[in-house]
Each structure stands twice: as structure tokens, then as C-alpha cells.
Scaffold this motif. Sequence first.
Motif, PDB file in Angstrom:
ATOM      1  N   ASP A 190       0.822  -1.196   0.000  1.00  0.00           N
ATOM      2  CA  ASP A 190       0.000   0.000   0.000  1.00  0.00           C
ATOM      3  C   ASP A 190       0.863   1.255   0.000  1.00  0.00           C
ATOM      4  O   ASP A 190       1.739   1.421   0.847  1.00  0.00           O
ATOM      5  N   LYS A 191       0.623   2.151  -0.948  1.00  0.00           N
ATOM      6  CA  LYS A 191       1.424   3.372  -1.075  1.00  0.00           C
ATOM      7  C   LYS A 191       1.315   4.254   0.151  1.00  0.00           C
ATOM      8  O   LYS A 191       2.306   4.849   0.595  1.00  0.00           O
TER       9      LYS A 191
ATOM     10  N   LEU B 127       3.434   2.530   3.079  1.00  0.00           N
ATOM     11  CA  LEU B 127       4.867   2.546   2.789  1.00  0.00           C
ATOM     12  C   LEU B 127       5.399   3.973   2.758  1.00  0.00           C
ATOM     13  O   LEU B 127       6.534   4.233   3.176  1.00  0.00           O
ATOM     14  N   GLY B 128       4.576   4.918   2.289  1.00  0.00           N
ATOM     15  CA  GLY B 128       4.977   6.321   2.314  1.00  0.00           C
ATOM     16  C   GLY B 128       5.121   6.831   3.736  1.00  0.00           C
ATOM     17  O   GLY B 128       6.043   7.590   4.051  1.00  0.00           O
TER      18      GLY B 128
ATOM     19  N   GLU C 278      -3.952  -3.841  -2.132  1.00  0.00           N
ATOM     20  CA  GLU C 278      -4.120  -2.484  -1.628  1.00  0.00           C
ATOM     21  C   GLU C 278      -5.379  -2.414  -0.780  1.00  0.00           C
ATOM     22  O   GLU C 278      -6.306  -3.214  -0.949  1.00  0.00           O
TER      23      GLU C 278
ATOM     24  N   ARG D  77      -1.962   6.881   8.846  1.00  0.00           N
ATOM     25  CA  ARG D  77      -0.656   7.433   8.468  1.00  0.00           C
ATOM     26  C   ARG D  77       0.033   8.090   9.660  1.00  0.00           C
ATOM     27  O   ARG D  77       1.225   7.904   9.890  1.00  0.00           O
TER      28      ARG D  77
ATOM     29  N   ASP E   9       1.360  12.436  -5.225  1.00  0.00           N
ATOM     30  CA  ASP E   9       1.971  11.112  -5.114  1.00  0.00           C
ATOM     31  C   ASP E   9       1.628  10.436  -3.797  1.00  0.00           C
ATOM     32  O   ASP E   9       1.310   9.245  -3.764  1.00  0.00           O
ATOM     33  N   ALA E  10       1.710  11.183  -2.690  1.00  0.00           N
ATOM     34  CA  ALA E  10       1.570  10.565  -1.366  1.00  0.00           C
ATOM     35  C   ALA E  10       0.352  11.036  -0.587  1.00  0.00           C
ATOM     36  O   ALA E  10       0.066  10.503   0.482  1.00  0.00           O
TER      37      ALA E  10
END
Length: 617
Positions: free
Chosen positions: A283-284, A287-288, A327, A337, A544-545
Motif C-alpha cells: 500500500d502506497k 509505505l509512504g 491495496e 498514516r 503522489d503521497a
Amino acid sequence: MNIVTPNISTDRPESRPVIRPLDEAAINRIAAGEVVERPASAVKELVENALDAGATRIAVDFADGGKTLIRVTDDGCGMTAADLPLAIARHATSKIDGSDLLNIHSFGFRGEALASLGSVGRLTLTSRAQGHDAAQISVAGGRIGDLRPAALTRGTVVELRDLFYATPARLKFLRTDRAEAQAIAEVIRRLAMAEPHVGFTLTETSNGDSRVIFRADPQSGDFFDALHGRLTGILGADFTQNALRIDIPRDGLHLTGYAALPTYSRGSGAQQFVFVNGRPVLDKLLLGALRVAYFDFLSRDRHPAAVLNLNCDPERVDVNVHPAKAEVRFREPDAARSLIITGLRTALSGAGHRASTTVASETLAAMRPERPVYQMDRPSQATFARAFAFQAPESPPAEPATGFAEAPTARLEERSEARDESHLSHPLGAARAQVHENYIIAQTATGIVIVDQHAAHERLVYERLKRQMADTGITAQALLIPEIIELSATDAARILDAAPTLAEIGLRVEPFGGNAVAVRETPAILGAVNAAALIRDVLDELADAGQSHLIRAKIDAVLSRMACHGSIRSGRQMRAEEMNALLREMEATPHSGQCNHGRPTYVELKLHDIERLFGRR
């Protein structure tokens, strides 16, 4: 004037595509293309089914990279003869009832895997439930065979042969057998980390010979003990010795796992594993967040190592957004997050000055001679005395020559200066010498410590500046003439949504009509900046994030440069009390084990390792 009207026929049928239903075989093959991308995808689906069945041991056998054979054997609850035809039917499952697609507690839930595999390969399903006889059913290319009795003690065996034989075009897109085998092994490794109490065996068959390429026995103890043992076996003892235990609950979310020290960083993200409710995901967002948690400690070319599991109520996360369930989508993504970022930073702060043990290992490896040193019989004391006497410098003629009665000792500190032995009890010991006007040699109770004085003091000053900025806030500098920036409608909405967060770090952005925004203030510490370029860089990161840490990173970079200029320079001679004061401050300051770029600030060598270098052990 005569007007000629063209003769247009109105009874000609229109040319249009005809809508028709697809047959069941085509539907299953299309579904297989979404679910089963390669042999590793098939292994993942079958092993997850075994885990959902409560298996404690799972064996996977494959041949030719999984193209000709995949066999998964488990000791789970099994199925009855009446269950088998339903198990290979599309959208038939025992894991959900269809009333709530968000309250999912299992790996699988769609009921597509077996039907999809049977439509593109030759699938044989053998199973036995407790108190029932074993039964077997086969399906090849979507054609279902007869149900028949079988011999099986317990559990289920799923055998898949000739994957994609019914859709041969798919075979052209597969990689080499070696690459597909590596992908299968990676799937098993991730699932083994997710379920440390379950045993896994992965066996490759080639030319009639079988070779076990991965084995993980079931671990005992509580979750953390079991996970520690499993990660030691998979990632190695170096990881677990240098990883911090993560156990942070907050607002209905619970982050668990292990995260490595910054000085144990990697050259790639290969040792980053993230799970949601035990499910491996790529998952972005997660991982971000992991990358952001370490960005103040690592340079851009280094990557953190971590194994993290985020547990939450299944209704707070949607796992049905990707065919392979790789995802997820959180109901409150900011909360997930934030927990990862703040949780990991808190854990890293709690590690204090600690650096990874691999730093010492690499130092010792660099110091070892290339050729082996053989330990000879230890000479007698008399032999030592004669040898030292022979090596002693000649005395002036006016004085009688004397030899050494015992092995000499050397100190780089002045004899007149009293030695404070109390420093030996501290983790970084007592300063004994300064070498090359940059490296402090300290003695500890169990060995020695070598400190890079410039790198260590740079980190101390950097942490001090960050604390001061946190106490006083980030000063904003008002622009004499606000900078007006024209953006697209999407970018304008995105930057204005982030405006409250950007204002907290000194960047004030306001709407200016249409798709334009006005930049009225910038962080004073950055000096003169190109506001338009800064805004566009922030937008790239937001796209992107979903969140931008660019300005925070730029501010920290300025503080880092200030710390570099304000720290003890290489080449400066330090007195013993100054060196000891530096060591004590390092022990009291979090993150002092690595410099601002993630490199170690000190190396600790144990006495027994030093003795081994000289063949004493």
C-alpha cells in the motif's frame, strides 16, 4: 429552380454492436486474468485459503516455476463431499454471507480463486472434514469432473497442473522459471511473517528431485515472541538484534511489529513489509508513512527496514478495492498514516544513542587480515622478557642499558591528569585519547568505543536546534508582494485543501480567484525562495503521497547545515573533560547514534572481539 432531394432509404438496418451475454467459461477466464496474474498469485490464493481453514502446517510444492505444478497441502478443517462442488463454483464461499462486504475477518472472501484456477488449468481438490470420508473432485479448463472417494487423513490438498493451458497466450507473458520461483518464495515469506504460529514448507521439484527452498517451523509464545523468532529465521539475526519492538495502540488502531534502527538501513526497500489485520499489502499510503517516519535520519539513497502490522476494526478498512487484495482503503487514512509516523518516531527516540550492532561487525570484518592468523603456543614470561629487551631502544652511553621486565603499556592521556574511573560505568565509557584530531577513543567496561567527534556533535546541535524550533514555532516571512500562481482546477483545490497544514510550517497560501492562488508568507529560515517552484514541488508530493513533507524536509536541511557549521570541527584538539562531556551528551540525546545522514557516529568493539582479531581466542 428545381431542388433534387436524395433518395434515402429508411428501412436499412443500422450497423451497431450487438450486446450478448458471455458464456460461463469466458467469464471465469476473464476473472482468472484479474485474480491469477502469475503462478505466485495462485500460490497466494491457495495458501490464504489454507490459513482461513485454520491450518497449523502448510506445505507448498511446485515445479517449473509453478507453471506445470502447484500443490498446497494443509491440516485445516477440510471439506465434506457435499462442499467440494460448491467450492469450485464461482462466488461460492463460507467466509461471508454477502450482507456486509466491509466486515471481513478472513484472507479470502470473494469465492473466485478455485473457480478461476479451474478455468485456466487442471485443478484437483481433495479434502476430508473431521467425522466424514475424504472426497475428490477435478476441473480442467472449466469442465467439472465427477465427485469420487479418496484417501486422505485430514485437511485439504489442492493440486494445480498446467497453469494457463486453457489460455496459452498468457504463458508468453510469464518470466523465467527462476524468476517465477523467486516470486512464489516471496509470497510464502510474507505470509509466514503474517502467521508466525503456522509452519510453512516450500519445496521445488526439478527432474524428479525435490529441494526444500524455504522452511519455517511454527513458533511458540505470545505474538511478539513468535514474530521475533520467525523474523530471525527469515530476515536474519542481524535484523532482530537491531530492531525495536513496536506496540502502539491509539484511537482504535494498533500498530505492532519490529522496526530497525536507522544505522541498519538498506540500499533498497526489500526489507519493508506492511500488513493490515495480518494481510500482506503493498500500500502506497502505508509505505509512504514508513519512509516519512525515517526521513530525518536517512539520506535519500537509504531505506528503512521494518515489519509492521496495523490492526483495526475490519469496518474501518476496505480490502475489496484490488483484485489481488494488495491495496486497501482506510476510512480515516490520516489516522493510520499519523500512527505509523508518530509511533515509529517515538520508538526511535526511545532508542536513545543506540546504533546497530552491524556497525561493529563491519568494522571488525574490515580489520581482519585476509590470510588466516594461526594461534601458536603462548611463549613463556621469560621469552617475553628477552623479546622486549631485544626490541628496547638503545640507551645513551652515560646510562646503563636496561631491558623491559614485562610487557609495556601505553597511554595517550597525560599522566598528570587524574583519571575519573566513574566514567567507565557509562554506556560510551571514559575518553582515553583523541586520534587524528577527529576520533575519540573511549574505554568501556567491556571494550572500546571510537567516536567521530564532528559527526556526533553535528547530530547533537541539530537535535538542539529542532527542539528550539519546536518550542518557538516556525517563523513566517511575509512577502512584500504576494506571488500569484496560476494552477489547474485540480491543483488549486489540492493546494488549498492542504493550506491549513502548510500554514503551520510557515507557508501561507490563499485563493486568488479562479484557479489562481496567492502565496503571502514563506518560512523565514528558508530565506529567499522561488514560491512558484516550491508550490509545484509540494503539489507533486501531494499527488503522489496525499501529504507533503517537502517544506519540513527543506527546513530540517537548513537546520542540518546550521548544525554542521556550529559543531566541533575535525582537526580540533579536545581536552579529556570536553571529550567526556560530549560522550555524556550523546548518551542523553535521542538519535545521537547516527549523524544527520544516517551514518553511525560511533563504533563499539567488545574486548573479546578485539582479542579474537589478534588470535587470543
